[in-house]
Design an enzyme around this catalytic site. Structure first.
Site, PDB file in Angstrom:
ATOM      1  N   LYS A  80      62.407  56.619  40.070  1.00 51.26           N
ATOM      2  CA  LYS A  80      61.660  57.641  39.044  1.00 51.26           C
ATOM      3  C   LYS A  80      60.798  57.151  37.838  1.00 51.26           C
ATOM      4  O   LYS A  80      59.785  58.103  37.279  1.00 51.26           O
ATOM      5  CB  LYS A  80      62.917  57.997  37.526  1.00 51.26           C
ATOM      6  N   LYS A 127      73.767  44.384  35.457  1.00 53.97           N
ATOM      7  CA  LYS A 127      72.413  44.989  35.731  1.00 53.97           C
ATOM      8  C   LYS A 127      71.409  44.259  34.213  1.00 53.97           C
ATOM      9  O   LYS A 127      70.848  44.727  33.918  1.00 53.97           O
ATOM     10  CB  LYS A 127      72.354  46.594  34.889  1.00 53.97           C
ATOM     11  N   HIS A 144      77.395  51.721  49.308  1.00 51.39           N
ATOM     12  CA  HIS A 144      76.719  51.089  47.929  1.00 51.39           C
ATOM     13  C   HIS A 144      76.841  50.387  47.417  1.00 51.39           C
ATOM     14  O   HIS A 144      76.070  50.337  45.971  1.00 51.39           O
ATOM     15  CB  HIS A 144      76.891  52.457  47.376  1.00 51.39           C
ATOM     16  N   LYS A 174      70.067  52.840  31.829  1.00 52.87           N
ATOM     17  CA  LYS A 174      71.680  52.977  33.650  1.00 52.87           C
ATOM     18  C   LYS A 174      72.525  52.708  32.208  1.00 52.87           C
ATOM     19  O   LYS A 174      72.560  52.742  31.379  1.00 52.87           O
ATOM     20  CB  LYS A 174      70.438  51.513  34.047  1.00 52.87           C
ATOM     21  N   ARG A 175      73.485  52.612  34.032  1.00 58.59           N
ATOM     22  CA  ARG A 175      75.403  52.669  33.022  1.00 58.59           C
ATOM     23  C   ARG A 175      75.217  50.765  32.322  1.00 58.59           C
ATOM     24  O   ARG A 175      74.090  50.039  33.234  1.00 58.59           O
ATOM     25  CB  ARG A 175      76.208  52.258  34.671  1.00 58.59           C
ATOM     26  N   THR A 218      67.715  53.836  41.336  1.00 61.54           N
ATOM     27  CA  THR A 218      67.083  54.985  42.115  1.00 61.54           C
ATOM     28  C   THR A 218      65.839  55.504  40.506  1.00 61.54           C
ATOM     29  O   THR A 218      65.244  56.521  40.068  1.00 61.54           O
ATOM     30  CB  THR A 218      68.008  56.239  42.394  1.00 61.54           C
TER      31      THR A 218
END
Length: 842
Positions: free
Chosen positions: A681, A575, A378, A569-570, A677
């Site tokens: 969505k 990110k 992952h 998101k985290r 993911t």
């Protein structure tokens, strides 16, 4: 003008929920009242809203139980190959509405509760999220369970029943504060304890070599008590099982050797054993080498393998005697999927059982193990890869350390025969890393002990083969595969966005819910005025509904005509929430500079949790809230720009925010986000994406056409090239006046007037230590954001692009992902057959 429909009336018109039969509604009301009076409110005269929720949950659960029992009987009769999905995280969210959707009960329940004078949405809000995961990895596992049941696979999810899941995030004075997530406080109506299947798990002790073989002795035993949760497929009467283990001390725990007066302490020490399932480690993409975490990893694996082998041996419904006595057929009847390296101990544990307990030869046992296990990677971030210190292993799992050494010895023998004299390659490929402390590389163990290794998006799988696992790929190219992630359209469209689901069903029928590729049929309606109007209207309704929620929770007046720009998101450097921050401040500066110019108004929302020990991530949250304090209170800006940090982002909040989003921010540095993911969505729910060519964004651009997604920034090759020549943030700072102004404002205390140097660490990070090259993508990102703003001014063209994105999102169904796992890794065929319902004759 006709009055707007109430939520209840809207729901009654929606056909994708399944029609409410009158007799069904009467039965539901009867059962609801029975549960309310006999199981819940027997000791008091007045029912609370929570009593009503539990009564509804039990009523819905009644519809599951018969199907659940029948499904398990069916598996025992048919004896199919069983799939075991091992994961330390299952981020399930709420269960009530998902169960109603999958059983086709939503309309009937809505009508029944309405007739009883209750509001179903209010009851649903009472349910606690099952937050047994950190983010993407745990939520993926939840989507996979839904798809495996919907595709009729005999599948089981195995994990840990954490007493406390991912912490609740409170924002206090702009800072994240963690609170324990006591999600089981009021009980959990969806689980069933199965104490009859309790299993012992051993720790510590020592290894004895005897004439009868190897024995692991003098161990400490902890009991694993299973709790089962039903997992319904979509309207096919299949109900699979998620089995989560809870740790329990055996009755003689620490009592064997207590002396007089030590009895109380010995009983109190039971907590040491039971701590194993107490709390989820709250790190996302970060390895923390704690003994308790290794205990959790071995605990779930040891209990699960005993269960798998018991089921393999008996495999007749209700039968206790062994049907199978040899393990030759084991890989034909059992597939074990390792969700990242966290359950990697399944490999040495299966070897231990086969060799030490079942007395197989090493070669036989190894053949069975490799053919049974498969590994999903992952992440490529080095700090996320699990590398356990050998001394810890030696103490906690001495027999497993010996087995891993033997696996490595044979593995090294093979590598040395394939590449004679290449000692550097042997060092790189060893399961044991030399250093001041020897460590076990768990990813290497997974690759060597599995027959299939996959990444989770095409670009990620390619990077694994080219860099992280290059040596292994050269040695065994046939092992490596790609399985691009997906999301379940049941939760992430039908449940969270019924208005949109219904518009789609009116155009193309409702078969798309179990065959998401059918969304392609929408392409021929891209210019259909009616569809354009309906899609825009449902988005506006979702935004209005979410605006009401925001104003209630955050006391900020929202402009519902502004673009809802979301990054949820985290919180993590890779990110790049910081890149988003730079854009916000730049926009703020532009409005201040030319207050009379036309600006496309935006409401920018950022949400997500920071790992409690991750200082930089916590500073990023503080920066976002500090920017919001300045921007939201500036009268010159007005409602043209608002910044909100969404507190305590979780599954149930995602279900509200994703349908309301216009723009989805997927802005990681190319080559760092394995898949993502959330991006899928948002796409399915009619938001446009601004993103880098990273993770699944690449395939989203391919499916929708690059002209229908806002791509910016460096590609993986550019990042590699920059790594070779060196990245100098100061060059960008010197060259780009707008960027310089933003950084000077942050470092000069413009956003923290009371503590001018509050954000000096962040500025220092961006200027001197930024692994993720925020400045390098700043200009490209700003330019791309300008084209987003320009398109948003043309609602019709914007909505056409939205339709093209929805039409292209079929690939990103977890049904497609699981079909690929089934055929290409597990060797089973998905089925669309329905199991007979409990009331049908067999």
């Amino acid at each position: 003008m006709s009055r707007p429909l109430s939520d209840h009336e809207k729901k009654k018109q929606i056909s994708v929920r399944g029609l409410a039969g009158v007799e069904n509604v009467t039965d539901l009301k009867k059962n609801f009242n029975r549960h309310l009076h006999f199981t819940l409110v027997k000791d008091r005269n007045v029912a609370t809203p929570r009593d009503y929720y539990f009564a509804l949950a039990h009523t819905v659960r009644d519809h599951l139980v018969g199907r659940w029992i029948r499904t398990q009987q069916y598996y025992y009769e048919k004896d199919p190959k069983r799939i075991y999905y091992l994961s330390l995280e299952f981020y399930m969210g709420r269960t009530l509405q998902n169960t109603m959707v999958n059983l086709g009960l939503e309309n009937a329940c809505d009508e029944a509760t309405y007739q009883l004078g209750l509001d179903m949405e209010e009851l649903q809000e009472i349910e606690e999220d099952a937050g047994l995961g950190n983010g993407g990895l745990g939520r993926l596992a939840a989507c996979f369970l839904d798809s495996m049941a919907t595709l009729g696979l005999a599948a089981y999810g195995y994990g840990i029943r954490y007493e406390f899941g991912i912490f609740n995030q409170k924002i206090s004075n702009g800072w994240q504060v963690e609170e324990a997530d006591d999600w089981l406080r009021y009980g959990n109506p969806w689980e069933k304890a199965r104490p009859e299947y309790t299993r012992p798990v051993q720790f510590y002790g020592r290894v004895e070599h005897t004439p009868d073989g190897v024995k692991w002795v003098d161990t400490q035993v902890v009991l694993a008590l299973p709790y089962d949760t039903p997992v319904p497929g979509y309207r096919n009467n299949t109900v699979n099982t998620m089995r989560l283990w809870s740790a329990k001390a055996p009755n003689d725990f620490n009592l064997k050797d207590f002396n007089v007066g030590g009895y109380i302490q010995a009983v109190l020490d039971r907590n040491l054993a039971e701590n194993i399932s107490r709390v989820l480690y709250p790190n996302d993409n970060f390895f923390e080498g704690k003994e308790l975490r290794l205990k959790q990893e071995y605990f779930v694996v040891a209990a699960t393998l005993q269960d798998i082998i018991r089921r393999f041996k008996s495999s007749k419904f209700g039968s206790l005697e062994a049907v199978r006595t040899t393990f030759d057929a084991f890989p034909d009847k059992v597939a074990i999927q390792l969700n990242d390296t966290h359950p990697a101990m399944a490999i040495p544990e299966l070897m231990r059982i086969l060799v030490d307990v079942e007395k197989q030869s090493w070669e036989q046992a190894w053949n069975v193990t490799v053919r049974t296990c498969a590994y999903t990677n992952h992440t490529v971030l080095p700090e996320a890869l699990e590398r356990w210190p050998v001394p810890l292993f030696e103490q906690l799992l001495p027999r497993h350390l010996q087995i891993i050494y033997e696996i490595n010895r044979r593995h090294m023998e093979r590598i040395s025969s394939l590449y004679p004299g290449d000692f550097d390659r042997m060092r790189r490929m060893s399961l044991i890393e030399e250093g001041d402390v020897k460590r076990i590389n768990m990813a290497h163990l997974c690759i060597v002990g599995s027959h299939a290794v996959n990444g989770v998006a095409r670009i990620h799988s390619d990077i694994l083969k080219a860099t992280l696992f290059k040596d292994f790929y050269e040695t065994d190219p046939g092992k490596f595969q790609n399985k691009t992630n997906g999301i379940t359209p049941r939760r992430w469209l039908v449940l969270c966005n019924p208005g949109l689901a219904e518009i789609i069903a009116e155009k193309i029928g409702d078969d798309y819910i179990r065959d998401l590729d059918q969304l392609k049929k929408l392409l021929k309606f891209v210019n259909d005025e009616g569809l354009i109007r309906d899609i825009a209207k449902v988005k506006q309704e979702n935004k209005l509904k979410f605006s009401v929620y925001l104003e209630k929770e955050y006391k900020v007046k929202i402009n519902p005509n502004s673009m809802f720009d979301l990054q949820v998101k985290r919180i993590h450097e890779y990110k790049r929430q910081l890149l988003n921050c730079l854009h916000i401040i730049t926009m703020y500066n532009r409005i201040k500079k030319e207050p009379n110019k036309q600006f496309t108004p935006r409401t920018i929302m950022i949400g997500g949790k920071a790992a409690p020990g991750y200082h930089t991530a916590k500073m990023i949250i503080k920066l976002i809230t500090a920017i919001g304090d300045i921007v939201n209170n500036d009268p010159v800006v007005g409602d043209r720009l608002k910044v909100i940090f969404l507190e305590n982002y979780k599954v149930s909040l995602a279900e509200k925010v994703i349908p309301a989003a216009d723009l989805s921010e997927q802005i990681s540095t190319a080559g760092t986000e394995a898949s993502g993911t959330g991006n899928m969505k948002f796409m399915l729910n009619g938001a446009l994406t601004i993103g880098t060519m990273d993770g699944a964004n690449v395939e989203m651009a391919e499916e929708a056409g690059e002209g229908n997604i806002f791509i910016f920034g460096m590609r993986v090759e550019d990042v590699d090239q920059m790594d070779r020549k060196g990245y100098n943030a100061k060059d960008y700072y010197d060259r780009i006046p707008e960027l310089r102004q933003v950084i000077d404002q942050i470092s000069g205390g413009f956003f923290s007037p009371k503590q001018p140097d509050l954000f000096k660490d962040i500025v220092n990070l961006l200027m001197c230590h930024d692994r993720f090259k925020v400045f390098a993508d700043y200009e490209s990102y700003m330019k791309c954001q300008e084209s987003v703003s320009a398109l948003y001014k043309n609602p019709k063209e914007w909505t056409k692009m939205v339709i093209r994105n929805i039409a292209a999102s079929g690939k990103f169904s977890s049904d497609r992902t699981i079909s690929e796992y089934a055929r290409e890794i597990w060797g089973v065929e998905p089925s669309s057959a329905k199991i007979p319902a409990p009331d049908d004759p067999r």
